[in-house]
Design a protein around this motif. Structure first.
Motif, short mmCIF file in Angstrom:
data_model
loop_
_atom_site.label_atom_id
_atom_site.label_comp_id
_atom_site.label_asym_id
_atom_site.label_seq_id
_atom_site.Cartn_x
_atom_site.Cartn_y
_atom_site.Cartn_z
N VAL A 168 -23.89 -36.48 -20.57
CA VAL A 168 -23.42 -37.87 -20.51
C VAL A 168 -23.97 -38.64 -21.71
O VAL A 168 -23.24 -39.40 -22.37
N TYR A 169 -25.24 -38.42 -22.04
CA TYR A 169 -25.81 -39.08 -23.22
C TYR A 169 -25.09 -38.65 -24.49
O TYR A 169 -24.84 -39.46 -25.38
N HIS A 170 -24.74 -37.36 -24.59
CA HIS A 170 -23.98 -36.91 -25.76
C HIS A 170 -22.66 -37.68 -25.88
O HIS A 170 -22.26 -38.07 -26.97
N GLY A 171 -22.00 -37.91 -24.75
CA GLY A 171 -20.77 -38.71 -24.76
C GLY A 171 -21.00 -40.11 -25.27
O GLY A 171 -20.19 -40.65 -26.05
N LEU A 172 -22.10 -40.73 -24.85
CA LEU A 172 -22.43 -42.07 -25.33
C LEU A 172 -22.75 -42.07 -26.83
O LEU A 172 -22.39 -43.00 -27.55
N GLU A 173 -23.41 -41.02 -27.30
CA GLU A 173 -23.72 -40.90 -28.73
C GLU A 173 -22.43 -40.81 -29.55
O GLU A 173 -22.31 -41.49 -30.58
N VAL A 174 -21.48 -40.03 -29.07
CA VAL A 174 -20.20 -39.91 -29.76
C VAL A 174 -19.48 -41.26 -29.75
O VAL A 174 -18.95 -41.70 -30.77
N LYS A 175 -19.48 -41.91 -28.60
CA LYS A 175 -18.82 -43.21 -28.47
C LYS A 175 -19.40 -44.26 -29.42
O LYS A 175 -18.68 -45.00 -30.07
N HIS A 176 -20.72 -44.31 -29.50
CA HIS A 176 -21.37 -45.37 -30.27
C HIS A 176 -21.69 -45.00 -31.71
O HIS A 176 -21.85 -45.89 -32.56
N HIS A 177 -21.80 -43.70 -32.01
CA HIS A 177 -22.22 -43.28 -33.35
C HIS A 177 -21.30 -42.26 -34.00
O HIS A 177 -21.56 -41.80 -35.10
N GLY A 178 -20.25 -41.84 -33.28
CA GLY A 178 -19.28 -40.93 -33.86
C GLY A 178 -19.62 -39.46 -33.74
O GLY A 178 -18.79 -38.61 -34.05
N LYS A 179 -20.83 -39.13 -33.31
CA LYS A 179 -21.20 -37.73 -33.11
C LYS A 179 -22.45 -37.66 -32.25
O LYS A 179 -23.18 -38.64 -32.09
N GLU A 180 -22.68 -36.44 -31.71
CA GLU A 180 -23.87 -36.21 -30.90
C GLU A 180 -25.11 -36.26 -31.78
O GLU A 180 -25.05 -35.97 -32.97
N TRP A 181 -26.23 -36.60 -31.16
CA TRP A 181 -27.49 -36.56 -31.88
C TRP A 181 -27.79 -35.13 -32.30
O TRP A 181 -27.51 -34.17 -31.57
N SER A 182 -28.42 -35.01 -33.43
CA SER A 182 -28.87 -33.70 -33.91
C SER A 182 -30.16 -33.33 -33.18
O SER A 182 -30.78 -34.17 -32.51
N LEU A 183 -30.56 -32.09 -33.34
CA LEU A 183 -31.83 -31.65 -32.78
C LEU A 183 -32.98 -32.51 -33.33
O LEU A 183 -33.90 -32.89 -32.59
N GLU A 184 -32.91 -32.84 -34.61
CA GLU A 184 -33.96 -33.67 -35.22
C GLU A 184 -34.01 -35.05 -34.58
O GLU A 184 -35.10 -35.61 -34.39
N GLU A 185 -32.85 -35.61 -34.25
CA GLU A 185 -32.83 -36.92 -33.59
C GLU A 185 -33.40 -36.82 -32.17
O GLU A 185 -34.10 -37.73 -31.72
N ASP A 186 -33.10 -35.71 -31.48
CA ASP A 186 -33.71 -35.50 -30.17
C ASP A 186 -35.24 -35.43 -30.29
O ASP A 186 -35.96 -36.01 -29.48
N LEU A 187 -35.72 -34.74 -31.31
CA LEU A 187 -37.18 -34.64 -31.51
C LEU A 187 -37.78 -36.01 -31.84
O LEU A 187 -38.89 -36.32 -31.40
N LEU A 188 -37.07 -36.82 -32.59
CA LEU A 188 -37.54 -38.17 -32.87
C LEU A 188 -37.63 -38.99 -31.59
O LEU A 188 -38.61 -39.71 -31.37
N ALA A 189 -36.64 -38.85 -30.72
CA ALA A 189 -36.67 -39.56 -29.44
C ALA A 189 -37.86 -39.08 -28.60
O ALA A 189 -38.56 -39.90 -27.99
N LEU A 190 -38.10 -37.78 -28.59
CA LEU A 190 -39.26 -37.23 -27.87
C LEU A 190 -40.55 -37.80 -28.47
O LEU A 190 -41.45 -38.22 -27.72
N SER A 191 -40.64 -37.85 -29.78
CA SER A 191 -41.85 -38.39 -30.43
C SER A 191 -42.08 -39.84 -30.03
O SER A 191 -43.22 -40.25 -29.76
#
Length: 106
Positions: free
Chosen positions: A17-40
């Motif tokens: 569901v979050y991937h869908g929101l990422e596509v909706k708001h940013h045009g694509k899913e977050w990358s692995l690096e962006e996931d790691l930034l969110a974790l950080s």
């Protein structure tokens, strides 16, 4: 079993569901690096909540310590999935090795 398959499936469903929101708001899913930034970022929030619990910081986050601990575990589950790591098997291996090293018998 360390983590139930049901918990892993629920985690994956939430992330989809979050991937869908990422596509909706940013045009694509977050990358692995962006996931790691969110974790950080969430680890930083967890650090502040732990310091607050210890009386060494003031609480400025809208989260509870318990929520943030669970969210950080959720991120690790998600990242393990994206890297094709069987986290259940790896935890079993890790724990078995540590038990052997430390001569712990269960």
């Amino acid at each position: 079993m360390l983590l139930s398959d049901q918990l892993l499936q629920r985690s994956q469903a939430i992330r989809q569901v979050y991937h869908g929101l990422e596509v909706k708001h940013h045009g694509k899913e977050w990358s692995l690096e962006e996931d790691l930034l969110a974790l950080s970022n969430d680890i930083g929030n967890l650090n502040r909540l732990v310091m607050t619990k210890q009386g060494r910081y003031y609480d400025e986050t809208p989260y509870t310590l318990e929520q943030k601990l669970a969210e950080n575990i959720w991120w690790l589950l998600e990242i393990s999935q994206r890297l094709d790591v069987d986290i259940q098997a790896e935890m079993e291996t890790f724990l078995s090795q540590k038990e052997s090293q430390l001569k712990i018998e269960i």
